[in-house]
Design an enzyme around this catalytic site. Structure first.
Site, PDB file in Angstrom:
ATOM      1  CE  LYS A 110     -18.667  13.390   4.559  1.00  8.99           C
ATOM      2  NZ  LYS A 110     -17.580  14.173   4.726  1.00  8.99           N
ATOM      3  CE  LYS A 189     -15.882   3.234  14.527  1.00 10.22           C
ATOM      4  NZ  LYS A 189     -15.979   4.339  13.645  1.00 10.22           N
ATOM      5  CE  LYS A 192     -21.485  12.112  14.868  1.00 15.98           C
ATOM      6  NZ  LYS A 192     -20.381  12.455  15.637  1.00 15.98           N
TER       7      LYS A 192
HETATM    8  P1  ADP Z   1     -19.400   8.511  14.204  1.00 14.46           P
HETATM    9  O1  ADP Z   1     -18.947   7.085  13.726  1.00 14.46           O
HETATM   10  O2  ADP Z   1     -20.241   8.368  15.325  1.00 14.46           O
HETATM   11  O3  ADP Z   1     -19.950   9.441  12.899  1.00 14.46           O
HETATM   12  P2  ADP Z   1     -17.176  10.260  13.761  1.00 14.46           P
HETATM   13  O4  ADP Z   1     -16.841   9.601  12.377  1.00 14.46           O
HETATM   14  O5  ADP Z   1     -17.593  11.709  13.839  1.00 14.46           O
HETATM   15  O6  ADP Z   1     -17.975   9.118  14.429  1.00 14.46           O
HETATM   16  O7  ADP Z   1     -15.764  10.221  14.542  1.00 14.46           O
HETATM   17  C1  ADP Z   1     -15.186  11.170  15.274  1.00 14.46           C
HETATM   18  C2  ADP Z   1     -13.940  10.498  15.961  1.00 14.46           C
HETATM   19  O8  ADP Z   1     -14.203   9.621  16.761  1.00 14.46           O
HETATM   20  C3  ADP Z   1     -13.046   9.778  14.901  1.00 14.46           C
HETATM   21  O9  ADP Z   1     -11.673  10.222  15.251  1.00 14.46           O
HETATM   22  C4  ADP Z   1     -13.259   8.132  15.365  1.00 14.46           C
HETATM   23  O10 ADP Z   1     -12.019   7.658  15.186  1.00 14.46           O
HETATM   24  C5  ADP Z   1     -13.898   8.364  16.747  1.00 14.46           C
HETATM   25  N1  ADP Z   1     -14.835   7.266  17.010  1.00 14.46           N
HETATM   26  C6  ADP Z   1     -15.997   7.149  16.640  1.00 14.46           C
HETATM   27  N2  ADP Z   1     -16.421   6.084  17.030  1.00 14.46           N
HETATM   28  C7  ADP Z   1     -15.486   5.395  17.491  1.00 14.46           C
HETATM   29  C8  ADP Z   1     -15.781   4.096  18.475  1.00 14.46           C
HETATM   30  N3  ADP Z   1     -16.803   3.197  18.360  1.00 14.46           N
HETATM   31  N4  ADP Z   1     -14.458   3.463  18.808  1.00 14.46           N
HETATM   32  C9  ADP Z   1     -13.242   4.301  18.758  1.00 14.46           C
HETATM   33  N5  ADP Z   1     -13.434   5.699  18.361  1.00 14.46           N
HETATM   34  C10 ADP Z   1     -14.375   6.143  17.588  1.00 14.46           C
END
Ligand code: ADP
Ligand code: TRP
Length: 323
Positions: A110, A189, A192
């Site tokens: 961060k 992948k 967000k």
């Molecule tokens: P983002 O990458 O959208 O910010 P987060 O880091 O908030 O997502 O992820 C929250 C949860 O969702 C985590 O446990 C993460 O492993 C899972 N997750 C996020 N994106 C994916 C994806 N594309 N495929 C599988 N699991 C995901």
């Protein structure tokens, strides 16, 4: 066994969050005693608009309930409704070496991204440790990126127990199965942060538009294709049943199809898949008092447990008369 995890109310869930995390959390409610909370104290580090933070917290609650979290089986609450956790956090902070937190990757990331350096971001893993220890949690399901925080929690709890006696239960992390890394609309992948996501509760028209814009290759239609290496097929296979998957895979291997048709089938399969949660969410939205009641009941149960653990810690370290 008690399972516990926190979900930050920082955005609406996308397909990746559902298949990679939320679906697995919800499945655990049938196996163990499950505690899930909306981590609004953690989100305070990044969301500095009060109206937005509160609305996000309610949205996250609605999303979890609509997606199948059953308050009869699992305990659902807002993190800030259990003030014992913040008090425990201070107790833990007194024994946490700076170096332990300085090594945390999520904090370093961060900082590298240029997020403002607030103390809360640095001490975040201690609050997370308090979240876990306050409920004598045994298992903490998390994404791989959070595993280090559970190790930090174990270190903090171990040091406290070493100093004051066996007060805290040492938790184990359970890293979620992310073999289903859900691809986004660009084939990378879904995330967000990459702007390539489709939300679970996105308006159908907008979701359909995004599906139709999913990046595909420009091989001729008639060429046979390997479904396993194609992100459009991978997305379709998440939503389709075995027969539909097989039919689609056969079509890929034969060739002579257009990606446009696959996209239409994917949009339809996703709509069908999320139809029930959408309906449930609409019902929940129309009854806000019921949702607040669920959070209230959840917090009552969580507080009863957390105050018991806090008391144990206070007695051990001399803040309350020893037993
Ligand atoms: P983002 O990458 O959208 O910010 P987060 O880091 O908030 O997502 O992820 C929250 C949860 O969702 C985590 O446990 C993460 O492993 C899972 N997750 C996020 N994106 C994916 C994806 N594309 N495929 C599988 N699991 C995901
Ligand atoms: N830090 C977690 C995340 O960003 C959320 C969280 C807060 C959490 N407290 C927790 C997860 C306790 C597990 C246990 O996703």
């Amino acid at each position: 066994m008690r399972v516990l995890s926190g979900i930050q109310p920082t955005g609406r869930p996308h397909w990746g969050n559902w298949f990679g995390a939320i679906q697995q959390y919800i499945a655990l409610q049938d196996e163990d005693e499950a505690y899930y909370f909306v981590a609004n104290l953690h989100a305070l580090n990044t969301i500095r608009d009060g109206t937005q933070l509160y609305q996000n917290s309610i949205d996250t609650t609605l999303d979890m309930l609509a997606l199948g979290l059953d308050p009869e089986k699992a305990t659902l609450f807002l993190q800030s409704d259990v003030p014992e956790v913040s008090e425990l956090c201070w107790i833990l902070m007194s024994g946490t070496p700076m170096g332990l937190l300085e090594r945390c990757v999520s904090y370093k990331d961060k900082i590298a991204k240029g997020l403002p350096v607030v103390t809360g971001l640095f001490t975040y893993p201690v609050l997370q440790a308090a979240d876990i220890l306050a409920y004598d949690s045994n298992i903490v399901p998390v994404g791989a990126d959070q595993k280090q925080h559970i190790e930090v929690c174990r270190d903090i709890a171990g040091a406290f127990n070493h100093q004051y006696g066996e007060v805290f239960v040492l938790p184990e992390s359970r890293v979620l199965d992310s073999s289903a890394k859900v691809p986004g609309t660009d084939g990378e992948k879904m995330s967000k942060s990459y702007g390539n996501f489709i939300e679970v509760f996105e308006a159908e028209k907008s979701a359909r538009k995004k599906v139709m814009r999913i990046a595909t290759d420009s091989r001729p239609m008639e060429d046979p294709k390997d479904p396993e290496t194609d992100h459009l097929y991978r997305l379709f296979s998440l939503f389709a049943d075995d027969d539909a998957k097989k039919e689609m895979a056969d079509m890929y291997r034969k060739g002579g199809f257009g990606y446009g048709d696959v996209k239409k089938a994917l949009a339809q399969a996703a709509e069908d898949y999320f139809a029930q949660p959408r309906e449930r969410r609409r019902e929940l939205e129309s009854n806000p008092d019921h949702v607040l009641e669920i959070l209230h009941e959840g917090a009552k149960k969580a507080r009863a447990k957390a105050s018991e653990v806090l008391r144990r810690a206070q007695e051990a370290c001399g803040l309350k008369a020893p037993k």
